[in-house]
Write a protein that holds these residues in place. Structure first.
Motif: not given
Lengths: 394, 367, 378
Positions: A131, A137-138, A371-372, A375-376, A379
């Motif tokens: 990070s 997150s990206d 990964g928040t 975001i999960q 995905t």
């Protein structure tokens, strides 16, 4: 090499005993409560894992040539159950087991020889340099970069949220060595000594007041080219290497722990009388149901793996489910604790040393780190359910 | 209490006993028609309409006081609800003298109106409307399909949104047509919903010819024409908030002996807390309006609060009713539970509502 | 439904004055500094709150040196304090203690104590809870009082006493043969200890009575109903503070969501974040409405049963909303929100701790259920 030692040791009668017998003996010999003092507790855990490695009882899922026990999946599960039941200390540096598979799969023989054993013994700690301030997150938007100068990379930039950086000896890092492109192009995987000149570690306090992560600054840090893992520019692809069923078994060891924590909460509810309140009781029952569902879900994924099938969606959702379970568990726990949940950890009369209140605060990170939850979900929606990606609309 | 509401109460005291005797189950459409006719005879079918349209010109406070009286008297929803709430006020604002002739007929139940807005591909997003109306001699030729048309099977007329300029931007090039539903080329099919009821219809338009004077308001400005009636939304959200409070109070009164299970009891108490709070938001809007102020965010969140609480209320009440409820056929709890699913979909899904709140009230960027 | 006129220009003016004052008197740096101290407040800020703004004696009647304002004004002030996480003994000394004195009906005690409380020179608090029981469970009060000449002697331990360490006057409830009674105690005469707490911005203490001399306030055995009403008023005030805190959390989240970019756009452009914010908007607006309504009913001297119900409605709603808002604030901020340096965790701590003080959500829901007739009378 470690594997040679295992084979040589095979002639000794003690070593011929079944690993589970040897583990039971080992655990008996190492029984005892962890010291209350934080520093002493860390030293205690390190010593335990050094001894474990010495006794060839570390890394059940790793291949023997990498210094592991090479157990099959069923045995690995039994191993974790045995360890959890004995309340054996967890390896003090969990991140080591994120770098290890990458080293085992993609490292040079020299790299494996140099890093794996100290890693298992907890002689050396690792931190993860992924990070960055602008890349939370990206991760593909990383900007910390390395330039090749002679036989070294010169690294400049900043990493953020680096867990255990202040204790770590090494960092495995994703560093930009070339222009950005699709699929994380231009990113390399480097092993960086935290003792290098030009590294500054600035610890960040988290919401519990503890120091679990740091900012790490790189100012012309020289990293020998021999510390590149895999190809230059090929770091993205190998960053998430997992080793066989390691992820699944890691889940399991977590679940055995959750099982224990939930049982401990039941005990508290019974002794404190909180379980007399039907509302609390039903909340507890929901938590019980969740912990069982988690376990059956993992079991289902494992069964699939054992039969050589793809574990399917169960494995993909497990992490998200666990993260949110962790938060719910602690919300219910505070109801069980009752009004005294307002007491801090430093208050000696806080119920169970304030562990539930502390856990409540810590649990807020479970839907953020690695990964928040948002975001999960994206995905899962895209990779598992096949929903279209928002990226395409952009 | 306002004088208008007092007057209405006196009238209701006079007529309601007979209405309740004649229509003990006042949920049926026949009952609603009878109630509307009775109200109309006293001049109470649409007291908020202007006097010249057959109303009493009541302001929002009086109007809500009257709504409260109607609720107290156990009055069902009015039969021609869309005619009175939306179509009438729109015709009043934009209609030609000929079109305005519908107003007394809307009050009297001679005309029952529905609204042809939603389409198969234009649910939450009306901008993707496809039903088109092309010039055809002295009028328009309509082709297309509407769906989720409330009261579509019962209605005699439809206020129809059509695309009249296919080249225009999404919210432009739309017009409003007033269409009698017995016009040749219109086919109606009842749409059965998850409760088993038929509240909605699908309307199919195949080369339907309507005269030029069917057009309500200016050509290609249908968006603005229909949105004007949303000015009445403020009273709408206040009434929504009030009705939720009444609903929950009624539900709670359904447990005269209390609820023995503390978990269910607290769940029901939570619904009461939520409904009461939404009611308070409604009161805030009302207060702002009566003080001549702009109502704040309270106005914008009521619909969301209503949707969420209505849905949860259906779930809680079904659970509180005990296992017998699920074996009682289309019992009230089952019906309410199923119908609750619509509350987060109809008239803007909660997802769309949240986007709107985030963008328009909180100023978050568009996605 | 009645026409209402509780939002008025005076409240807007009061809100502006308090907000302007707190913006410079209670910045994050001060909150963090005071959180580290045992007393947990800045005497100079407290003096100015009393002298310049007249807020400490807000609900104290004018004849006792206060402003004679009602719960509606109190709610405006508490909401502002909640927004900035002001570290001050306001709930204790400006709400609970004066309300306890007033409810006791003991004019002599009121005349003696209230002027000093109102002008800020004496910090007072009310100690009720014992053991690990809910403060609303008055049956769990086992501190006893024994008559000893013209005074009483107290025996027992009070837990989680707000500002119990900083207080110069301690009001407490203890049991005599006649029932629960209110007493005043000189804190110098007791053993008290600050408690390290989940929420360091509101100070809690343990107070131990052992043959502690105490003065009876009001009639002996008459405190049960009075204390319940005091705790209800406290609930109204605390609900307003929670609504204010939740509102601030939403503002912080929205500001961040507009500026923080990931994947090439502000995170507020993603529906996952938008929907969180919109849900919070609904909850925050509702929380404010519930808190204001409870305060209005208390100001308007509505029927006691209506006041109690409204207090519990407000507390049940505001407690859950604040915790939710604070937790989502951390989530929306991601890693930054999880750091000590960001204020998000201070809000979460205040939110969770407040939810547990002055009656749990479960207690308040049960009260709501009882008041609307859902508790079987068997």
């Amino acid at each position: 090499m470690a594997s040679a030692t295992v084979q040589d040791a095979g002639t000794s009668p003690a070593r011929q005993a079944h690993w589970s017998v040897r583990l039971a003996e080992f655990l008996d010999a190492h029984a005892g409560r962890p010291p209350r003092d934080k520093t002493a507790r860390l030293a205690w855990a390190r010593a335990f894992h050094a001894d474990l490695e010495e006794a060839h009882l570390a890394a059940p899922g790793w291949p023997a040539e990498a210094g592991g026990m090479g157990l099959d999946l069923g045995d690995q599960i039994a191993y974790h159950q045995q360890m959890t039941a004995a309340r054996a200390p967890r390896h003090p540096c969990g991140l080591s087991f994120i770098v290890a598979p990458t080293l085992i799969r993609h490292g040079t023989p020299e790299q494996k020889e140099r890093y794996l054993r100290p890693l298992l013994r907890a002689d050396e700690f690792w931190c993860q340099g992924f990070s960055e301030p602008g890349a939370g997150s990206d991760l593909t938007s990383l900007t910390t970069r390395a330039e090749r100068v002679g036989d070294a990379y010169v690294v400049n930039g900043q990493k953020l949220w680096t867990t255990m950086a202040h204790l770590a000896d090494w960092m495995f890092a994703l560093i930009r060595t070339g222009p950005a492109g699709p699929g994380g192009a231009g990113i390399s995987y480097l092993l960086i000594s935290m003792k290098s000149e030009g590294i500054t570690v600035r610890p960040l306090k988290d919401i519990s007041g503890g120091t679990h992560f740091s900012e790490v600054y790189f100012d012309d840090v020289r990293v020998p080219v021999g510390n590149l893992v895999g190809e230059e520019g090929g770091g993205w692809a190998i960053a998430r290497t997992s080793l066989g069923h390691e992820r699944a078994t890691a889940f399991l060891s977590d679940e055995f722990r959750y099982r224990r924590v939930v049982s401990e909460l039941h005990r508290l509810a019974k002794t404190s009388g909180a379980a007399d309140d039907p509302v609390v009781r039903q909340d507890l029952a929901r938590i019980e149901a969740s912990v069982r569902v988690l376990a059956s879900n993992s079991r289902r994924a494992l069964d699939a793996v054992l039969e050589g099938r793809d574990p399917g969606p169960a494995a993909s959702v497990n992490r998200l489910v666990r993260a949110e379970f962790d938060q719910r568990l602690h919300e219910v726990a505070l109801r069980v604790v009752g009004p005294d949940a307002v007491l801090g950890q430093r208050e000696p009369t806080a119920p169970e040393g304030g562990r539930w209140t502390y856990g409540y605060l810590m649990s807020r990170s479970s839907t953020i780190g690695a990964g928040t939850a948002e975001i999960q979900r994206n995905t899962i929606a895209e990779k598992v359910l096949g929903l279209p990606s928002w990226r395409k609309e952009a | 209490m306002s004088t208008a509401a007092e007057e209405l109460r006196a009238y209701l005291d006079e007529v309601t006993p007979a209405l309740h005797r004649a229509w003990p189950d006042n949920r049926s459409f026949a009952a609603r028609l009878a109630w509307q006719r009775a109200l109309h005879l006293g001049g109470w079918a649409a007291p908020h309409w202007p006097v010249e349209d057959g109303g009493r010109g009541l302001g929002i406070l009086d109007r809500l006081a009257c709504d409260a009286e109607l609720a107290r008297a156990g009055a069902p929803d009015i039969a021609g609800v869309f005619g009175i709430k939306n179509v009438g006020p729109t015709i009043s604002r934009f209609g030609t003298p000929e079109q305005r002739a519908s107003l007394p007929r809307i009050l009297s139940t001679e005309e029952i109106w529905c609204q042809g807005f939603s389409e198969p591909d234009a649910g939450s997003d009306l901008a993707s409307l496809r039903t088109r109306a092309e010039p055809d001699g002295d009028g328009f030729r309509i082709n297309g399909q509407k769906v989720w048309t409330s009261d579509g099977m019962r209605a005699t007329h439809c206020m129809l949104l059509v695309r009249t300029d296919p080249g225009a931007r999404p919210h432009q090039g739309i017009s409003v047509l007033l269409v009698p539903l017995d016009t040749p080329g219109i086919e109606r099919r009842p749409l059965r919903q998850i409760t088993g009821d038929y509240e909605f219809a699908e309307l199919f338009f195949t080369d339907v010819h309507v005269p030029a004077d069917s057009l309500l308001g200016p050509l290609n400005e249908g968006w603005r024409v229909t949105m004007t009636t949303l000015g009445h939304e403020r009273a709408g959200v206040v009434e929504l908030a009030n009705s939720l409070q009444r609903d929950v109070k009624k539900a709670v009164a359904g447990f005269p002996d209390g609820v023995a299970d503390p978990v269910l009891r607290q769940e029901l108490a939570r619904r009461y807390v939520e409904a009461r709070t939404v009611g308070l938001l409604g009161r805030d809007v009302l207060r702002a309006l009566s003080a001549g102020e702009q109502p704040g965010p309270a106005q914008s969140v009521i619909k969301l609060g209503w949707s969420l609480t209505t849905q949860r209320l259906g779930e809680t009440l079904l659970e509180a009713a005990g296992p017998a409820a699920i074996a009682a056929g289309d019992g009230p709890e089952v019906h309410r539970f199923l119908r609750g699913r619509a509350s987060t979909i109809a008239a803007g899904t909660t997802e769309v509502m949240k986007n709107i709140l985030a963008e328009r009230v909180l100023g978050l960027p568009k996605g | 439904m009645s026409a209402v006129s509780d939002r008025n220009d005076e409240h807007d003016e009061l809100r502006k004055v308090v907000r302007a004052f707190l913006e410079h008197a209670s910045p994050s740096s001060e909150v963090r500094r005071l959180a580290e101290t045992d007393e947990g407040y800045d005497p100079e800020v407290w003096r100015r709150l009393a002298d310049e703004l007249g807020l400490v004696g807000l609900i104290v009647p004018e004849r006792f040196g206060g402003a004679g304002a009602g719960a509606a004004e109190l709610a405006v002030v508490m909401a502002e304090m909640g927004r900035t996480l002001l570290c001050a003994p306001y709930l204790s000394s400006a709400v609970l203690a004066p309300a306890a004195l007033l409810e006791s009906g003991d004019e002599t005690a009121c005349a003696e104590f209230l002027p000093d409380i109102a002008d800020g020179s004496v910090i007072a608090t009310l100690a009720v809870a014992e053991g690990n029981s809910d403060i609303r469970d008055l049956d769990a009060v086992w501190t006893t009082a024994r008559a000893d000449g013209d005074r009483h002697l107290l025996f027992g331990t009070k837990e989680r006493v707000t500002d119990g360490y900083a207080a110069g006057l301690l009001l407490t409830v203890a049991r005599t043969e006649k029932g629960l009674s209110l007493f005043a105690v000189d804190p110098e005469a007791v053993e008290r200890r600050p408690l390290p707490a989940l929420d360091p911005t509101r100070k809690l203490a343990r107070v131990h009575f052992d043959r502690t001399p105490a003065r009876l306030i009001g009639a002996e055995g008459a405190a049960e109903g009075a204390v319940a009403r005091v705790l209800d008023l406290g609930a109204v005030a605390l609900a307003a503070e929670q609504a204010g805190g939740a509102e601030r959390c939403l503002e912080l989240s929205v500001e961040y969501a507009k500026t923080r970019e990931q994947f090439g756009r502000p995170i507020g452009a993603f529906q996952a974040i938008k929907h969180k914010c919109a849900e919070l908007l609904y909850e925050v607006e509702s929380a404010k409405a519930a808190a204001q309504d409870a305060a209005r009913l208390w100001s308007a001297a509505a029927a006691a049963s209506e006041q109690g119900l409204a207090a519990s409605v407000a507390r049940a709603y505001c407690s859950e909303t604040y915790v939710h808002a604070a937790a989502e604030t951390i989530q929306i901020h991601g890693g930054i929100g999880y750091t000590w340096e960001h204020d998000a965790h201070l809000y979460l701590r205040r939110a969770k701790s407040s939810a547990l003080l002055l009656g749990s959500t479960s207690w308040h829901l049960e009260r709501v259920a009882a008041d609307i007739g859902l508790v079987p009378t068997a």
